[in-house]
Write a protein that holds these residues in place. Structure first.
Motif, PDB file in Angstrom:
ATOM      1  N   LEU A  35       0.261  23.617 -18.960  1.00 21.11           N
ATOM      2  CA  LEU A  35       0.272  22.680 -17.822  1.00 21.11           C
ATOM      3  C   LEU A  35       1.361  23.074 -16.829  1.00 21.11           C
ATOM      4  O   LEU A  35       1.135  23.090 -15.618  1.00 21.11           O
TER       5      LEU A  35
ATOM      6  N   ASP B  10      -2.591  12.325 -13.740  1.00 22.78           N
ATOM      7  CA  ASP B  10      -3.101  11.733 -14.977  1.00 22.78           C
ATOM      8  C   ASP B  10      -2.991  12.636 -16.196  1.00 22.78           C
ATOM      9  O   ASP B  10      -2.684  12.168 -17.291  1.00 22.78           O
ATOM     10  N   VAL B  11      -3.271  13.928 -16.027  1.00 20.18           N
ATOM     11  CA  VAL B  11      -3.343  14.793 -17.203  1.00 20.18           C
ATOM     12  C   VAL B  11      -1.986  14.967 -17.884  1.00 20.18           C
ATOM     13  O   VAL B  11      -1.856  14.722 -19.081  1.00 20.18           O
TER      14      VAL B  11
ATOM     15  N   LEU C  55      -1.187  11.642 -19.564  1.00 20.52           N
ATOM     16  CA  LEU C  55      -1.927  11.402 -20.811  1.00 20.52           C
ATOM     17  C   LEU C  55      -1.405  12.294 -21.932  1.00 20.52           C
ATOM     18  O   LEU C  55      -1.287  11.874 -23.084  1.00 20.52           O
ATOM     19  N   ALA C  56      -1.093  13.553 -21.575  1.00 17.82           N
ATOM     20  CA  ALA C  56      -0.563  14.470 -22.585  1.00 17.82           C
ATOM     21  C   ALA C  56       0.788  13.954 -23.088  1.00 17.82           C
ATOM     22  O   ALA C  56       1.045  13.908 -24.295  1.00 17.82           O
TER      23      ALA C  56
ATOM     24  N   LEU D  53      -6.119  25.990 -19.425  1.00 21.90           N
ATOM     25  CA  LEU D  53      -5.798  24.837 -20.286  1.00 21.90           C
ATOM     26  C   LEU D  53      -6.792  24.639 -21.422  1.00 21.90           C
ATOM     27  O   LEU D  53      -6.479  23.992 -22.410  1.00 21.90           O
TER      28      LEU D  53
ATOM     29  N   TRP E 287      -8.399  18.641 -28.853  1.00 19.59           N
ATOM     30  CA  TRP E 287      -8.524  17.624 -27.811  1.00 19.59           C
ATOM     31  C   TRP E 287      -9.731  17.977 -26.943  1.00 19.59           C
ATOM     32  O   TRP E 287      -9.590  18.388 -25.813  1.00 19.59           O
TER      33      TRP E 287
ATOM     34  N   LEU F  93     -10.914  15.638 -17.186  1.00 22.05           N
ATOM     35  CA  LEU F  93     -10.173  15.901 -15.948  1.00 22.05           C
ATOM     36  C   LEU F  93      -9.933  17.392 -15.764  1.00 22.05           C
ATOM     37  O   LEU F  93     -10.029  17.922 -14.649  1.00 22.05           O
TER      38      LEU F  93
ATOM     39  N   ARG G  39     -11.353  19.700 -12.696  1.00 18.62           N
ATOM     40  CA  ARG G  39     -10.469  20.528 -11.876  1.00 18.62           C
ATOM     41  C   ARG G  39     -10.977  21.960 -11.780  1.00 18.62           C
ATOM     42  O   ARG G  39     -10.958  22.571 -10.717  1.00 18.62           O
TER      43      ARG G  39
ATOM     44  N   ASP H 248     -10.541  11.716 -21.769  1.00 19.00           N
ATOM     45  CA  ASP H 248     -10.159  11.862 -20.361  1.00 19.00           C
ATOM     46  C   ASP H 248      -9.556  13.217 -20.016  1.00 19.00           C
ATOM     47  O   ASP H 248      -9.834  13.779 -18.964  1.00 19.00           O
ATOM     48  N   VAL H 249      -8.694  13.745 -20.900  1.00 20.02           N
ATOM     49  CA  VAL H 249      -7.972  14.958 -20.526  1.00 20.02           C
ATOM     50  C   VAL H 249      -8.896  16.166 -20.385  1.00 20.02           C
ATOM     51  O   VAL H 249      -8.889  16.829 -19.348  1.00 20.02           O
TER      52      VAL H 249
ATOM     53  N   TRP I 184       0.524  21.943 -13.091  1.00 19.71           N
ATOM     54  CA  TRP I 184      -0.093  20.627 -13.221  1.00 19.71           C
ATOM     55  C   TRP I 184       0.924  19.692 -13.859  1.00 19.71           C
ATOM     56  O   TRP I 184       0.801  19.310 -15.013  1.00 19.71           O
TER      57      TRP I 184
END
Lengths: 274, 274
Positions: free
Chosen positions: A153, A162-163, A166-167, B149, B158, B166, B170, B162-163, A158
């Motif tokens: 990330l 949100d990402v 959340l992580a 990622l 994972w 997202l 992207r 959501d992650v 990034w």
């Protein structure tokens, strides 16, 4: 020992992540010239055996000695965990690592003696922070949490939204359950997530939770070390210079360097073969 | 050449991600015994030079030849891009890679001739899919998008929620802007995100968009190849056996292997020194 206070400070890391340590050093030691070496051809060190890491660290140190540095800061957690003792024995100059300052700051900040560490799987597995913390205080308990997503990330830039949030929540959850009151960011890449982690940690654990960033803590200890030993560079009209060596130029070098250094003005990297 | 149809099929990859190819192979070739070699000590290959990758691939192939395999499937995109020609010259048995089948399936599925590829930065940078696609059809255009990622997300398990959603959005955005109608999943880890990527791509680009998974396409080509050359193992009462070799046992080996293989019943890994 290079006694010359005007000599540059050497910093090295397995890659570019250690530039977050350079950023922290510049904030508290604006007059120092810094020579940075990122062993980007052999990154990551975390998956390699101790003998190999010690060998790589020695070759990095030799290069920095060739630049006549007055001291070496190891920005890499793996090297700090595995090779700092042998470097201190072999080298006739001060060697500072990231783990001991981070551990000291964490022990100082914790009221409950329950300390969380976010780091790469390799650092967590090595138990380096656990050993460093329990050496300082037997009343503390360390809870390690590997946070492998944060490195890519950070390298992708990034670091907000949100990402990463959340992580961060996912990685903080086990630490919240363990009831820690201090969280050490035990990886060179993680200072880029300082605000996100601090905000989420406060939501989950309350406003008393403290985030300890191993880049800032090693920078502060380096300043103290230089002060007590008359090794501080004299104030000068211009800020200290940065010289950047890498063993391989990554494709996204300038973007990454800018991000980790927190500065638009990234010097050209010089490629060296170790 | 090992002409024995009852001999096992050899599969190798730089790590454990290639087990997604084993999973795909088992679906279409349930009778085959499979010997898998993951060069987990030297992963990742993507950051290494071509000469090094060719040397590593040759040592992996030697190990598989020692297991008397009848053919080799290269599950690794980097090896498929860099070393497949030299392996075909050096080895006296069929060698199949992931890139050509993926490129063929993409060209076959595209109506507009605009093809997107999601892969690691190394694979995108190598232009391997672009070359493979344009060899097949000069009326096509390839749009590469690095999706770094997705590998750590897959290794962390994972793969839903959501992650990954997202992250998928992207990475799909530039491909949506480029107006592609086919998206190739050009990395061994990405089949774990097939549904997420397909759903998000359909939302962004419409129901006509097609996802091509290089694991399934190489499995289908392997079956066709065996059929036309009488190399299929005979039907048998039990399913084909899997034997697993790795050069290093990663800490989270069994979790990762289970995830990539899509099977609770993961064989013990045997460690080999290449």
């Amino acid at each position: 020992m290079t006694k010359d206070a005007e000599a540059p400070l050497g910093v090295f890391d397995s890659g570019l992540g250690g530039l977050t340590v350079v950023r922290a050093l510049r904030q508290v030691l604006p007059n120092e010239d810094i020579v940075y070496l990122g062993d980007s051809a052999r990154v990551p060190y975390g998956t390699k055996g101790a003998d190999t890491v010690i060998k790589y660290a020695a070759s990095c140190a030799r290069h920095l000695l060739g630049q006549r540095v007055k001291a070496i800061v190891i920005a890499c957690n793996t090297v700090s965990a595995v090779a700092i003792e042998s470097m201190r024995i072999d080298l006739d100059l001060p060697v500072l690592g990231v783990i001991e300052p981070g551990a000291r700051a964490a022990v100082g900040a914790s009221k409950t003696g329950r300390i969380g560490v976010l780091a790469t799987p390799g650092t967590i597995f090595s138990q380096a922070y656990t050993r460093a913390v329990t050496t300082l205080s037997t009343r503390t308990e360390v809870f390690g949490q590997a946070a492998p997503l944060l490195v890519p990330l950070a390298e992708e830039g990034w670091t907000d939204g949100d990402v990463p949030r959340l992580a961060a929540r996912r990685y903080l959850e086990p630490l919240a359950r363990a009831g820690v009151d201090v969280i050490v960011l035990g990886c060179t890449h993680y200072p880029l997530f300082f605000s996100v982690i601090e905000e989420e940690a406060k939501k989950m654990m309350g406003d008393h939770v403290r985030i300890v960033d191993s880049a800032s803590t090693v920078a502060a200890e380096t300043r103290d070390y230089f002060q007590t030993r008359d090794l501080l560079a004299a104030p000068r009209p211009r800020a200290g210079k940065i010289r950047l060596f890498v063993t391989d130029v990554p494709r996204s070098f300038s973007d990454m360097a800018r991000r980790f250094l927190g500065d638009e003005d990234v010097p050209e990297a010089e490629q060296v073969d170790l």
